[in-house]
Design a protein around this motif. Sequence first.
Motif, short mmCIF file in Angstrom:
data_model
loop_
_atom_site.label_atom_id
_atom_site.label_comp_id
_atom_site.label_asym_id
_atom_site.label_seq_id
_atom_site.Cartn_x
_atom_site.Cartn_y
_atom_site.Cartn_z
N LEU A 7 0.82 -1.22 0.00
CA LEU A 7 0.00 0.00 0.00
C LEU A 7 0.85 1.27 0.00
CD1 LEU A 7 -2.75 1.43 0.18
CD2 LEU A 7 -2.65 1.12 2.66
N PRO A 8 1.73 1.50 0.98
CA PRO A 8 2.52 2.75 0.95
C PRO A 8 3.52 2.79 -0.20
CG PRO A 8 3.29 1.33 2.70
CD PRO A 8 2.04 0.69 2.16
N GLY A 17 1.60 3.89 -3.08
CA GLY A 17 1.25 5.28 -2.79
C GLY A 17 2.42 6.23 -3.00
N LEU A 18 3.63 5.77 -2.63
CA LEU A 18 4.81 6.62 -2.81
C LEU A 18 5.12 6.82 -4.29
CD1 LEU A 18 7.10 8.10 -1.32
CD2 LEU A 18 8.41 5.97 -1.40
N VAL A 19 4.99 5.74 -5.07
CA VAL A 19 5.26 5.84 -6.51
C VAL A 19 4.22 6.72 -7.19
CG1 VAL A 19 5.41 4.54 -8.66
CG2 VAL A 19 6.45 3.61 -6.58
N VAL A 20 2.95 6.46 -6.90
CA VAL A 20 1.86 7.23 -7.52
C VAL A 20 1.93 8.69 -7.08
CG1 VAL A 20 -0.64 7.51 -7.64
CG2 VAL A 20 0.37 5.22 -7.76
N GLY A 21 2.15 8.92 -5.80
CA GLY A 21 2.22 10.29 -5.30
C GLY A 21 3.40 11.06 -5.87
N SER A 22 4.55 10.39 -6.02
CA SER A 22 5.72 11.06 -6.58
C SER A 22 5.50 11.43 -8.04
CB SER A 22 6.95 10.16 -6.44
OG SER A 22 7.24 9.91 -5.08
N MET A 23 4.79 10.55 -8.78
CA MET A 23 4.50 10.86 -10.17
C MET A 23 3.49 12.00 -10.31
SD MET A 23 4.26 6.98 -11.72
CE MET A 23 3.78 7.62 -13.34
N ALA A 24 2.56 12.07 -9.36
CA ALA A 24 1.51 13.09 -9.44
C ALA A 24 1.92 14.41 -8.81
CB ALA A 24 0.23 12.58 -8.81
N THR A 28 14.93 11.01 4.91
CA THR A 28 14.50 10.76 6.29
C THR A 28 13.04 10.33 6.34
OG1 THR A 28 16.07 12.43 7.07
CG2 THR A 28 14.34 11.76 8.59
N ALA A 29 12.22 10.95 5.50
CA ALA A 29 10.79 10.60 5.46
C ALA A 29 10.60 9.14 5.05
CB ALA A 29 10.06 11.52 4.51
N ALA A 30 11.39 8.67 4.09
CA ALA A 30 11.27 7.27 3.66
C ALA A 30 11.63 6.32 4.80
CB ALA A 30 12.18 7.02 2.45
N GLN A 31 12.66 6.67 5.58
CA GLN A 31 13.04 5.84 6.71
C GLN A 31 11.94 5.83 7.77
OE1 GLN A 31 16.80 7.30 8.12
NE2 GLN A 31 17.84 6.96 6.16
N ARG A 32 11.32 6.99 7.99
CA ARG A 32 10.25 7.05 8.98
C ARG A 32 9.03 6.24 8.53
NH1 ARG A 32 10.80 11.56 12.41
NH2 ARG A 32 13.04 11.84 12.82
N LEU A 33 8.77 6.24 7.23
CA LEU A 33 7.64 5.45 6.73
C LEU A 33 7.87 3.96 6.93
CD1 LEU A 33 6.66 7.32 3.43
CD2 LEU A 33 5.41 7.28 5.60
N VAL A 34 9.13 3.53 6.84
CA VAL A 34 9.45 2.13 7.13
C VAL A 34 9.12 1.81 8.59
CG1 VAL A 34 11.32 0.45 7.31
CG2 VAL A 34 11.20 1.97 5.34
N ILE A 35 9.45 2.71 9.49
CA ILE A 35 9.13 2.52 10.91
C ILE A 35 7.63 2.49 11.12
CG2 ILE A 35 9.32 3.57 13.20
CD1 ILE A 35 12.03 4.68 12.36
N VAL A 36 6.92 3.36 10.41
CA VAL A 36 5.45 3.40 10.53
C VAL A 36 4.85 2.07 10.10
CG1 VAL A 36 3.37 4.43 9.56
CG2 VAL A 36 5.26 5.90 10.27
N VAL A 37 5.29 1.54 8.96
CA VAL A 37 4.75 0.26 8.47
C VAL A 37 5.07 -0.86 9.46
CG1 VAL A 37 4.90 -1.46 6.64
CG2 VAL A 37 4.83 0.97 6.06
#
Length: 307
Positions: A165-166, A169-176, A194-203
């Motif tokens: 899911l994320p 979402g990251l690929v689609v959001g980056s393209m849009a 840093t945001a990508a690393q935090r998203l890994v922690i979130v998942v």
Amino acid sequence: MSATVTEPGGNPGRDPGGVPGKRPGTERVTAPGYRPGRTLPLRVEAVRQLKRRRTLVMAGVMGLLPFVLLIAFAVAGSPESRSGRVTLMDTATASGANFAATCLFVSAGFLLVIPVALFCGDTVASEASWSSLRYLLAAPVPRARLLWSKLAVALGLSAAAMVLLPLVGLVVGSMAYGWGPLHIPTGGVMPAGTAAQRLVIVVAYIFVSQLVTAALAFWLSTKTDAPLGAVGGAVGLTIVGNVLDAVTALGSWRDFLPAHWQFAWADAIQPRMEWGGMIQGSAVSVTYALVLFALAFRGFARKDVVS
């Protein structure tokens, strides 16, 4: 031709049949080359589950949700804050990282519960409903080995759904909306790396918090021959937990509800990450999960399997 395995405290003997030197109940007859640990390999079980229609449908749902949100924002326009309060939803179109975080925000409360309950609740119960469970045990596959294999694959599929899911979402959001820093609702920005690393922690935290649902569905799967009952029961009890958490009159008793900590991952997307809420939430979730998993293994070991 058979082989004998001497039990602890027993005397070695020959094949059963009244042979001198053999005491009743001290030997277990097995086939040559039989290894309990090699039965029902994870690879075989994973291939079986991946080929099932419900796995493909769930993967499609997780992959399509970001596109649904993208279309919704395109039709309705960029989200706007209400009452002067900025939330994660209001910054969804700021960057690809924000869009991925928003996908997790809108799905963590209920949507991500579905694949976990489905994959873990449809394990043993589906075999029983197909009347194939007794044949697996007669293969022979040890009961604990069967549960471990099915549980490992179910948790693996659940984790894959949460990652898919994320990631989409990251690929689609980056393209849009472009690849850029994560705009924090409370103010400030976080570098994209840093945001990508935090998203890994979130998942990872969301996966741990969903262990309660996984354990509940798995336990119910060992108690019933109806997969829908196990899946529906886990989802229903999860909803009850969310309802109880909304009852503020319960006060500090809500701290013992897993639902109370389901959004503690929001502390990971702050300028200074706080671990307190996620540690407490993980402790509550893991505690409930271990108890339910233990009940599942204990109950299934003594269950009279006739399906």
